[in-house]
Design a protein around this motif. Structure first.
Motif, PDB file in Angstrom:
ATOM      1  N   ILE A  54     -57.959 -63.874  48.263  1.00 49.64           N
ATOM      2  CA  ILE A  54     -59.373 -64.245  48.426  1.00 49.64           C
ATOM      3  C   ILE A  54     -59.971 -64.604  47.069  1.00 49.64           C
ATOM      4  O   ILE A  54     -60.693 -65.604  46.930  1.00 49.64           O
ATOM      5  CB  ILE A  54     -60.151 -63.098  49.101  1.00 49.64           C
ATOM      6  CG1 ILE A  54     -59.729 -62.971  50.574  1.00 49.64           C
ATOM      7  CG2 ILE A  54     -61.666 -63.325  48.990  1.00 49.64           C
ATOM      8  CD1 ILE A  54     -60.248 -61.720  51.264  1.00 49.64           C
ATOM      9  N   SER A  55     -59.660 -63.801  46.056  1.00 48.50           N
ATOM     10  CA  SER A  55     -60.152 -64.111  44.710  1.00 48.50           C
ATOM     11  C   SER A  55     -59.533 -65.391  44.172  1.00 48.50           C
ATOM     12  O   SER A  55     -60.218 -66.224  43.574  1.00 48.50           O
ATOM     13  CB  SER A  55     -59.850 -62.946  43.758  1.00 48.50           C
ATOM     14  OG  SER A  55     -60.601 -61.801  44.082  1.00 48.50           O
ATOM     15  N   ARG A  56     -58.232 -65.567  44.375  1.00 52.36           N
ATOM     16  CA  ARG A  56     -57.541 -66.732  43.813  1.00 52.36           C
ATOM     17  C   ARG A  56     -58.060 -68.055  44.365  1.00 52.36           C
ATOM     18  O   ARG A  56     -58.361 -68.968  43.602  1.00 52.36           O
ATOM     19  CB  ARG A  56     -56.041 -66.639  44.107  1.00 52.36           C
ATOM     20  CG  ARG A  56     -55.271 -65.645  43.279  1.00 52.36           C
ATOM     21  CD  ARG A  56     -53.801 -65.863  43.573  1.00 52.36           C
ATOM     22  NE  ARG A  56     -52.957 -64.781  43.085  1.00 52.36           N
ATOM     23  CZ  ARG A  56     -51.930 -64.964  42.271  1.00 52.36           C
ATOM     24  NH1 ARG A  56     -51.640 -66.177  41.847  1.00 52.36           N
ATOM     25  NH2 ARG A  56     -51.183 -63.947  41.900  1.00 52.36           N
ATOM     26  N   VAL A  57     -58.116 -68.163  45.701  1.00 51.82           N
ATOM     27  CA  VAL A  57     -58.417 -69.475  46.290  1.00 51.82           C
ATOM     28  C   VAL A  57     -59.894 -69.830  46.201  1.00 51.82           C
ATOM     29  O   VAL A  57     -60.289 -70.938  46.568  1.00 51.82           O
ATOM     30  CB  VAL A  57     -57.917 -69.575  47.748  1.00 51.82           C
ATOM     31  CG1 VAL A  57     -56.413 -69.360  47.818  1.00 51.82           C
ATOM     32  CG2 VAL A  57     -58.658 -68.628  48.678  1.00 51.82           C
ATOM     33  N   THR A  58     -60.704 -68.898  45.694  1.00 58.49           N
ATOM     34  CA  THR A  58     -62.124 -69.207  45.449  1.00 58.49           C
ATOM     35  C   THR A  58     -62.415 -69.261  43.955  1.00 58.49           C
ATOM     36  O   THR A  58     -63.581 -69.267  43.559  1.00 58.49           O
ATOM     37  CB  THR A  58     -63.026 -68.141  46.108  1.00 58.49           C
ATOM     38  OG1 THR A  58     -62.751 -66.859  45.528  1.00 58.49           O
ATOM     39  CG2 THR A  58     -62.819 -68.083  47.613  1.00 58.49           C
ATOM     40  N   SER A  59     -61.374 -69.321  43.127  1.00 62.91           N
ATOM     41  CA  SER A  59     -61.535 -69.304  41.671  1.00 62.91           C
ATOM     42  C   SER A  59     -62.334 -68.099  41.194  1.00 62.91           C
ATOM     43  O   SER A  59     -63.073 -68.162  40.211  1.00 62.91           O
ATOM     44  CB  SER A  59     -62.188 -70.602  41.178  1.00 62.91           C
ATOM     45  OG  SER A  59     -61.359 -71.711  41.433  1.00 62.91           O
ATOM     46  N   GLY A  60     -62.217 -66.984  41.916  1.00 60.36           N
ATOM     47  CA  GLY A  60     -62.924 -65.766  41.538  1.00 60.36           C
ATOM     48  C   GLY A  60     -64.402 -65.777  41.872  1.00 60.36           C
ATOM     49  O   GLY A  60     -65.119 -64.836  41.517  1.00 60.36           O
ATOM     50  N   SER A  88     -53.213 -61.218  36.570  1.00 61.44           N
ATOM     51  CA  SER A  88     -54.593 -61.401  36.067  1.00 61.44           C
ATOM     52  C   SER A  88     -55.557 -61.855  37.159  1.00 61.44           C
ATOM     53  O   SER A  88     -56.312 -62.810  36.991  1.00 61.44           O
ATOM     54  CB  SER A  88     -54.607 -62.401  34.902  1.00 61.44           C
ATOM     55  OG  SER A  88     -53.808 -61.956  33.833  1.00 61.44           O
ATOM     56  N   VAL A  89     -55.538 -61.137  38.285  1.00 60.77           N
ATOM     57  CA  VAL A  89     -56.400 -61.483  39.417  1.00 60.77           C
ATOM     58  C   VAL A  89     -57.528 -60.468  39.540  1.00 60.77           C
ATOM     59  O   VAL A  89     -57.266 -59.255  39.601  1.00 60.77           O
ATOM     60  CB  VAL A  89     -55.588 -61.531  40.727  1.00 60.77           C
ATOM     61  CG1 VAL A  89     -56.491 -61.939  41.893  1.00 60.77           C
ATOM     62  CG2 VAL A  89     -54.420 -62.499  40.607  1.00 60.77           C
ATOM     63  N   PRO A  90     -58.786 -60.925  39.594  1.00 54.77           N
ATOM     64  CA  PRO A  90     -59.902 -59.981  39.731  1.00 54.77           C
ATOM     65  C   PRO A  90     -60.025 -59.460  41.166  1.00 54.77           C
ATOM     66  O   PRO A  90     -60.304 -60.208  42.097  1.00 54.77           O
ATOM     67  CB  PRO A  90     -61.127 -60.836  39.352  1.00 54.77           C
ATOM     68  CG  PRO A  90     -60.724 -62.240  39.703  1.00 54.77           C
ATOM     69  CD  PRO A  90     -59.242 -62.326  39.476  1.00 54.77           C
ATOM     70  N   VAL A  91     -59.800 -58.167  41.353  1.00 57.00           N
ATOM     71  CA  VAL A  91     -59.900 -57.531  42.668  1.00 57.00           C
ATOM     72  C   VAL A  91     -60.619 -56.193  42.504  1.00 57.00           C
ATOM     73  O   VAL A  91     -60.322 -55.428  41.577  1.00 57.00           O
ATOM     74  CB  VAL A  91     -58.501 -57.315  43.296  1.00 57.00           C
ATOM     75  CG1 VAL A  91     -58.589 -56.450  44.545  1.00 57.00           C
ATOM     76  CG2 VAL A  91     -57.847 -58.646  43.642  1.00 57.00           C
ATOM     77  N   LYS A 423     -56.102 -67.578  54.262  1.00 63.15           N
ATOM     78  CA  LYS A 423     -56.642 -68.038  55.548  1.00 63.15           C
ATOM     79  C   LYS A 423     -58.001 -67.417  55.832  1.00 63.15           C
ATOM     80  O   LYS A 423     -58.892 -68.076  56.390  1.00 63.15           O
ATOM     81  CB  LYS A 423     -55.659 -67.689  56.674  1.00 63.15           C
ATOM     82  CG  LYS A 423     -56.029 -68.278  58.031  1.00 63.15           C
ATOM     83  CD  LYS A 423     -55.939 -69.791  58.040  1.00 63.15           C
ATOM     84  CE  LYS A 423     -56.235 -70.373  59.415  1.00 63.15           C
ATOM     85  NZ  LYS A 423     -56.183 -71.862  59.417  1.00 63.15           N
ATOM     86  N   LEU A 424     -58.189 -66.156  55.435  1.00 63.40           N
ATOM     87  CA  LEU A 424     -59.502 -65.534  55.605  1.00 63.40           C
ATOM     88  C   LEU A 424     -60.565 -66.243  54.776  1.00 63.40           C
ATOM     89  O   LEU A 424     -61.699 -66.424  55.217  1.00 63.40           O
ATOM     90  CB  LEU A 424     -59.435 -64.056  55.210  1.00 63.40           C
ATOM     91  CG  LEU A 424     -58.718 -63.116  56.175  1.00 63.40           C
ATOM     92  CD1 LEU A 424     -58.517 -61.745  55.535  1.00 63.40           C
ATOM     93  CD2 LEU A 424     -59.490 -62.980  57.492  1.00 63.40           C
ATOM     94  N   ALA A 425     -60.186 -66.637  53.553  1.00 62.93           N
ATOM     95  CA  ALA A 425     -61.146 -67.285  52.654  1.00 62.93           C
ATOM     96  C   ALA A 425     -61.333 -68.764  52.979  1.00 62.93           C
ATOM     97  O   ALA A 425     -62.421 -69.306  52.765  1.00 62.93           O
ATOM     98  CB  ALA A 425     -60.683 -67.128  51.209  1.00 62.93           C
ATOM     99  N   LYS A 426     -60.269 -69.400  53.468  1.00 63.74           N
ATOM    100  CA  LYS A 426     -60.306 -70.832  53.753  1.00 63.74           C
ATOM    101  C   LYS A 426     -59.801 -71.072  55.181  1.00 63.74           C
ATOM    102  O   LYS A 426     -58.691 -71.577  55.387  1.00 63.74           O
ATOM    103  CB  LYS A 426     -59.434 -71.598  52.746  1.00 63.74           C
ATOM    104  CG  LYS A 426     -59.833 -71.408  51.289  1.00 63.74           C
ATOM    105  CD  LYS A 426     -61.133 -72.125  50.965  1.00 63.74           C
ATOM    106  CE  LYS A 426     -61.490 -71.987  49.486  1.00 63.74           C
ATOM    107  NZ  LYS A 426     -62.770 -72.672  49.151  1.00 63.74           N
TER     108      LYS A 426
END
Length: 544
Positions: A54-60, A88-91, A423-426
């Motif tokens: 979710i963080s990745r595909v929305t650029s955080g 390095s993913v913001p979660v 898929k949840l984010a997009k």
């Protein structure tokens, strides 16, 4: 208001609409009451993978969030937290904790202590009145600087405590910084004077949404572009200046052009040395642009360091270059050289990519997949091992954030959760994970999560009934004890869970099965296509 109500309200104000989790964590109920959708998984690591995507595909811009039970739930989650740290993913990670009187008594698991080593920050809530300050610190770290997991531990004895009203919380700022102008001038001069420059783009380009600037710089100075696995899709791989992306497996053009380069410009990357990334050749002049100054000279020696947001750095470089170069340089010669390298390389691999053998060659499956889906409307990710190495060199994304690449740490089973989170984010995208029969053994039960939570992904399984890449390193144990043999009817498993499952054994059935799978996802049904493949172990390494 009660502590849980306050936390849910803060999350809602920060734009979080989905909370992945596993009970018992009372935040799940508070989130649902605030109209934040809880998505329950079958194991904690998968929930973190979903939040990660979710963080990745929305650029955080939307922060993925995950919560879990204290004790065993937090212990089970550690691998997923470490994966976010490595990539390095913001979660936002919200474990319950033991009651405050027991939190520091062995052998109780204290998340804010145990996870601190692989988190951007870790803090327990000890006083309800401090909740706004604690989350203000947490979200500031999540929305600024290099990404990473942030832990806020909620002790089990605090849910009935009161937070003062009105809730003193507004969404935290998101800020950017740019590079030293003196260093920008030096970097621009080096790039303009270089005879054989190459751009190496990392995932920082995705988080900065700096895709247009990256393309403008490449075209202005006619510079070939390669990307890390994390940066893959930041530059369209159908572009004449694209060398392709690099992991353990690479298109031939990547090591060729890097080896011949006089200047390598790394943008939005760490240059982390890993077996699953591009090995940078020695003795090159390197310009390193990174958000984190700790990355400078960490693994490669940088001539110039540009510390800052990739978008701001590229903007500044383009402005400086524009003072001397006001039209795109002729790229025809270098583009022809790139095209010739790609043509020669593909000719070598085309027998595998178009193989009519049965068992199926996995390269044929992935080649047909790429030429059947709508690339512009697809997000794809790989799993560790063969699926990554067989997919990444040949898949040509054209849209940003359409390929979730990873590889600094390679936990098996990561791809399924990434596809579900994407898929949840997009929801309008076709979201695909490619995995093998080893990876499905780690996280396959969570295909049921996709069915139950109505997340219609398409899962491509390459099943060769073997730990194929281990065959070379386990010859004795394989011969004597069949230690690398694994098995299963995974299409039947998918059907048993309520999804659409097909087993494919013939080359002529690959594309029809993919088309049926795509249609099923449009009907809201998760799909698992199981392709029975050969024990293919050859990958496109440098020099091949």
């Amino acid at each position: 208001m009660k502590l849980g109500t306050a936390i849910a309200e803060i999350m809602k104000r920060e734009g979080i609409e989905i909370l992945c989790g596993y009970p018992v964590n009372h935040l799940i109920e508070h989130a649902a009451n605030a109209d934040i959708r809880p998505v329950m998984v079958r194991q904690e690591r998968i929930g973190l993978h979903m939040a990660d995507a979710i963080s990745r595909v929305t650029s955080g811009r939307t922060i993925g969030a995950f919560c879990m039970q204290h004790g065993p739930g937090a212990e089970n989650a550690m691998g997923g937290v470490a994966q976010c740290f490595g990539e390095s993913v913001p979660v936002l990670v919200l474990p319950m904790g033991y009651a405050r009187r027991l939190a520091n008594i062995e052998p109780n698991f204290n998340s804010s202590q145990a996870m601190r080593a692989f988190a951007k920050s870790a803090e327990p809530i000890n006083i309800a009145a401090e909740v706004c300050n604690i989350f203000r610190r947490a979200f500031t770290k999540l929305k600024n600087g290099r990404g990473g997991p942030v832990i806020v531990e909620i002790p089990a004895d605090m849910w009935n405590e009161e937070v003062p009203e009105p809730l003193n919380y507004t969404p935290v700022l998101r800020t950017r910084s740019g590079a030293d102008p003196v260093h920008v001038k030096l970097a621009a001069a080096l790039l303009m004077a270089a005879k054989r420059p190459v751009i190496y783009a990392g995932q920082g380009v995705h988080y900065a949404k700096a895709w247009p600037q990256l393309r403008r710089l490449a075209e202005r100075l006619a510079i070939p572009v390669t990307t890390s696995l994390g940066g893959k899709s930041s530059f369209p791989e159908t572009h004449p200046l694209s060398l392709g992306s690099g992991g353990l497996a690479v298109p031939r053009a990547v090591p060729k052009f890097l080896g011949e380069a006089d200047v390598i410009f790394g943008i939005g990357c760490s240059f982390t040395e890993t077996s699953f990334g591009i090995a940078m050749p020695k003795g090159k002049t390197i310009i390193h642009s990174t958000l984190d100054p700790a990355h400078l000279n960490k693994d490669v020696e940088a001539r110039i360091g540009l510390v800052g947001d990739a978008g701001l750095v590229l903007d500044a470089l383009l402005e400086e270059i524009g003072n001397s170069v006001n039209a795109d340089r002729d790229a025809s010669t270098v583009a022809a050289e790139i095209a010739a390298s790609h043509k020669e390389w593909l000719a070598k691999w085309m027998p595998k990519l178009t193989s009519n053998d049965a068992p199926l060659n996995p390269y044929r499956v992935l080649w047909d997949l790429q030429h059947t889906v709508d690339i512009n409307n697809t997000i794809i990710t790989h799993d560790a091992g063969s699926p990554r190495d067989q997919l990444s060199p040949f898949w040509k994304p054209v849209e940003p954030l359409s390929y979730i690449g990873w590889g600094k740490t390679t936990q098996l089973g990561y791809g399924l959760g990434l596809a579900m989170g994407a898929k949840l984010a997009k929801p309008d995208k076709l979201c695909i994970n490619v995995w093998g029969d080893a990876a499905i053994g780690f996280t396959g039960m969570d295909f049921e999560t996709a069915v139950r939570e109505r997340i219609p992904i398409m899962s491509i399984l390459l099943n060769n009934f073997s730990m194929a890449i281990e065959l070379k390193v386990m010859p004795i144990s394989t011969e004597k004890y069949r230690s690398t043999d694994i098995s299963g009817d995974y299409a039947a498993m998918a059907r048993a869970f309520g999804g659409h499952g097909e087993r494919v054994t013939k080359p002529e059935d690959i594309i029809p099965a993919i088309r049926r799978g795509i249609q099923k996802t449009k009907e809201g049904i998760p799909v698992l296509l199981e392709f029975i493949t050969s024990k293919e172990t050859e990958v496109s390494r440098p020099g091949t």
